[in-house]
Design a protein around this motif. Structure first.
Motif, mmCIF file in Angstrom:
data_model
loop_
_atom_site.group_PDB
_atom_site.id
_atom_site.type_symbol
_atom_site.label_atom_id
_atom_site.label_comp_id
_atom_site.label_asym_id
_atom_site.label_seq_id
_atom_site.Cartn_x
_atom_site.Cartn_y
_atom_site.Cartn_z
ATOM 1 N N CYS A 55 0.859 -1.193 0.000
ATOM 2 C CA CYS A 55 0.000 0.000 0.000
ATOM 3 C C CYS A 55 0.891 1.237 0.000
ATOM 4 O O CYS A 55 1.646 1.447 0.948
ATOM 5 C CB CYS A 55 -0.931 0.003 1.213
ATOM 6 S SG CYS A 55 -2.046 1.441 1.265
ATOM 7 N N SER A 56 0.775 2.049 -1.028
ATOM 8 C CA SER A 56 1.644 3.217 -1.148
ATOM 9 C C SER A 56 1.040 4.472 -0.523
ATOM 10 O O SER A 56 1.711 5.505 -0.442
ATOM 11 C CB SER A 56 1.959 3.497 -2.619
ATOM 12 O OG SER A 56 0.760 3.747 -3.346
ATOM 13 N N THR A 57 -0.223 4.398 -0.060
ATOM 14 C CA THR A 57 -0.862 5.577 0.524
ATOM 15 C C THR A 57 -1.347 5.328 1.949
ATOM 16 O O THR A 57 -2.130 6.118 2.476
ATOM 17 C CB THR A 57 -2.049 6.032 -0.349
ATOM 18 O OG1 THR A 57 -2.985 4.951 -0.480
ATOM 19 C CG2 THR A 57 -1.585 6.473 -1.722
ATOM 20 N N CYS A 58 -0.906 4.240 2.564
ATOM 21 C CA CYS A 58 -1.321 3.912 3.928
ATOM 22 C C CYS A 58 -0.298 4.446 4.935
ATOM 23 O O CYS A 58 0.861 4.682 4.599
ATOM 24 C CB CYS A 58 -1.465 2.404 4.103
ATOM 25 S SG CYS A 58 -2.723 1.659 3.039
ATOM 26 N N GLN A 59 -0.749 4.568 6.176
ATOM 27 C CA GLN A 59 0.183 4.986 7.229
ATOM 28 C C GLN A 59 1.211 3.905 7.510
ATOM 29 O O GLN A 59 2.375 4.197 7.816
ATOM 30 C CB GLN A 59 -0.597 5.331 8.502
ATOM 31 C CG GLN A 59 0.248 5.888 9.631
ATOM 32 C CD GLN A 59 0.626 4.837 10.654
ATOM 33 O OE1 GLN A 59 -0.102 3.871 10.887
ATOM 34 N NE2 GLN A 59 1.760 5.008 11.300
ATOM 35 N N SER A 60 0.816 2.636 7.381
ATOM 36 C CA SER A 60 1.725 1.505 7.519
ATOM 37 C C SER A 60 1.698 0.693 6.233
ATOM 38 O O SER A 60 0.632 0.469 5.660
ATOM 39 C CB SER A 60 1.327 0.616 8.706
ATOM 40 O OG SER A 60 1.506 1.308 9.931
ATOM 41 N N ALA A 61 2.867 0.248 5.799
ATOM 42 C CA ALA A 61 2.974 -0.504 4.559
ATOM 43 C C ALA A 61 3.804 -1.758 4.797
ATOM 44 O O ALA A 61 4.821 -1.714 5.497
ATOM 45 C CB ALA A 61 3.611 0.342 3.460
ATOM 46 N N THR A 62 3.344 -2.877 4.236
ATOM 47 C CA THR A 62 4.098 -4.127 4.304
ATOM 48 C C THR A 62 4.965 -4.229 3.056
ATOM 49 O O THR A 62 4.464 -4.142 1.938
ATOM 50 C CB THR A 62 3.153 -5.330 4.392
ATOM 51 O OG1 THR A 62 2.354 -5.217 5.579
ATOM 52 C CG2 THR A 62 3.945 -6.637 4.450
ATOM 53 N N VAL A 63 6.274 -4.419 3.271
ATOM 54 C CA VAL A 63 7.204 -4.509 2.148
ATOM 55 C C VAL A 63 7.873 -5.875 2.164
ATOM 56 O O VAL A 63 8.142 -6.446 3.222
ATOM 57 C CB VAL A 63 8.260 -3.386 2.190
ATOM 58 C CG1 VAL A 63 7.588 -2.029 2.078
ATOM 59 C CG2 VAL A 63 9.081 -3.457 3.475
ATOM 60 N N SER A 64 8.129 -6.408 0.975
ATOM 61 C CA SER A 64 8.743 -7.731 0.824
ATOM 62 C C SER A 64 9.823 -7.677 -0.256
ATOM 63 O O SER A 64 9.722 -8.340 -1.293
ATOM 64 C CB SER A 64 7.680 -8.781 0.466
ATOM 65 O OG SER A 64 6.587 -8.749 1.357
ATOM 66 N N PRO A 65 10.849 -6.864 -0.043
ATOM 67 C CA PRO A 65 11.873 -6.743 -1.083
ATOM 68 C C PRO A 65 12.671 -8.037 -1.231
ATOM 69 O O PRO A 65 12.916 -8.747 -0.261
ATOM 70 C CB PRO A 65 12.756 -5.600 -0.560
ATOM 71 C CG PRO A 65 12.593 -5.647 0.926
ATOM 72 C CD PRO A 65 11.167 -6.055 1.155
ATOM 73 N N LYS A 66 13.094 -8.313 -2.453
ATOM 74 C CA LYS A 66 13.888 -9.509 -2.720
ATOM 75 C C LYS A 66 15.372 -9.263 -2.457
ATOM 76 O O LYS A 66 16.127 -10.202 -2.218
ATOM 77 C CB LYS A 66 13.663 -9.966 -4.164
ATOM 78 C CG LYS A 66 12.216 -10.352 -4.444
ATOM 79 C CD LYS A 66 12.048 -10.867 -5.863
ATOM 80 C CE LYS A 66 10.586 -11.194 -6.165
ATOM 81 N NZ LYS A 66 10.024 -12.196 -5.260
ATOM 82 N N ILE A 67 15.779 -7.999 -2.550
ATOM 83 C CA ILE A 67 17.151 -7.604 -2.245
ATOM 84 C C ILE A 67 17.083 -6.368 -1.353
ATOM 85 O O ILE A 67 16.011 -5.776 -1.175
ATOM 86 C CB ILE A 67 17.964 -7.308 -3.518
ATOM 87 C CG1 ILE A 67 17.305 -6.178 -4.311
ATOM 88 C CG2 ILE A 67 18.099 -8.566 -4.384
ATOM 89 C CD1 ILE A 67 18.099 -5.725 -5.523
ATOM 90 N N THR A 68 18.219 -5.982 -0.780
ATOM 91 C CA THR A 68 18.263 -4.789 0.065
ATOM 92 C C THR A 68 17.694 -3.591 -0.710
ATOM 93 O O THR A 68 18.078 -3.328 -1.844
ATOM 94 C CB THR A 68 19.704 -4.505 0.508
ATOM 95 O OG1 THR A 68 20.151 -5.600 1.325
ATOM 96 C CG2 THR A 68 19.779 -3.225 1.304
ATOM 97 N N GLN A 69 16.751 -2.876 -0.060
ATOM 98 C CA GLN A 69 15.976 -1.850 -0.761
ATOM 99 C C GLN A 69 15.769 -0.630 0.136
ATOM 100 O O GLN A 69 15.470 -0.763 1.322
ATOM 101 C CB GLN A 69 14.612 -2.414 -1.174
ATOM 102 C CG GLN A 69 13.666 -1.430 -1.836
ATOM 103 C CD GLN A 69 14.122 -1.040 -3.214
ATOM 104 O OE1 GLN A 69 14.421 -1.879 -4.047
ATOM 105 N NE2 GLN A 69 14.197 0.261 -3.467
#
Length: 265
Positions: A136-150
């Motif tokens: 979610c790019s417009t939420c106060q909290s976002a879950t991220v799952s990068p495959k490499i350091t990001q």
């Protein structure tokens, strides 16, 4: 106006005088709200000549339009003059603070894992970026799952319209392993009361457990779901069971193994 003058010889002369009454001007000026460091345009109307005070943050102290960039909320007095008649009014420039924005959350994960990044303050609008493995790019909290350091950033805008940003780096390690316990003691009260597959970098798994006659007593495809030594809710007797395990890692590697599990009540 008509006026008369009589001299000593009792002679009277007459003349007229015209008195022009100019109207009092009505000065109108807009107020404004800005973020600290910004400027606002203030425009006066209703008179011919204008004077502005105090001078702090003003581009000029005269003229119809001035730019105001005060360091704090300021009330300006504007005096307008037309044909010698004056009027005054006030304009308020409200200066809103620039918010202090911070990103919090776990920033060290392994391949195939995710983490929740949260921005503060919370009572505004948000824009996360870049749009790489983020839910979610417009939420106060976002879950991220990068495959490499990001690196991720968030721009927060306060209810008053003042923006600011923060950045963070989610470090991704490449650890691929698993551990399959071979003993289960549901009534021991210790660590072996539930049988789980453990590991990191696991994309998917399939665990099947069979009794000694080949009947399947348990199956799972989730790391979170474990076996408690029961079949259809009933505890099973002490015995040795056979398991078959297939583990698929995020890097595409697949491991298959078979072994025994000892159940002890």
């Amino acid at each position: 106006l008509l006026y008369a003058v009589t001299n000593s010889n009792n002679c009277t002369g007459y003349d007229t005088l015209i008195a022009t009454v100019n109207p009092i001007p009505v000065v109108v000026v807009n107020s404004a709200a800005i973020c600290l460091g910004q400027s606002a345009s203030l425009t006066a109307s209703g008179a011919i000549i204008y004077g502005w005070s105090p001078a702090i943050g003003l581009s000029s102290t005269s003229g119809t339009t001035v730019n105001a960039n005060p360091p704090a909320t300021t009330t300006y007095t504007i005096v307008g003059t037309s044909l010698g008649c004056k009027d005054s009014t006030n304009a308020i420039v409200t200066v809103n603070p620039i918010p202090i924005v911070t990103i919090s959350g776990n920033t060290s994960i392994n391949a195939c894992e995710s983490t929740v990044l949260s921005a503060s303050p919370t009572n505004g609008t948000f824009l996360w970026g870049p749009n790489v493995n983020i839910d979610c790019s417009t939420c106060q909290s976002a879950t991220v799952s990068p495959k490499i350091t990001q690196q991720y950033w968030v721009t927060y805008t306060s209810p008053e319209g003042c923006p600011n940003s923060d950045t963070t780096i989610v470090d991704v390690t490449d650890i691929y392993n698993y551990f399959m316990p071979t003993a289960l003691a549901p009534n021991s009260g210790g660590e072996n009361t539930m049988l789980h597959v453990h590991g990191r970098g696991i994309e998917s798994l399939d665990l099947q457990i069979f009794d000694r006659i080949g009947e399947k007593v348990f199956e799972t495809t989730s790391l979170e779901k474990g076996w408690d030594g029961k079949l259809l809710g009933a505890p099973m007797n002490d015995n040795v069971f056979v398991y078959r395990l297939t583990v698929t890692f995020c890097n595409g590697k697949i491991v298959k193994e078979q072994g025994n599990i000892t159940l002890v009540k």
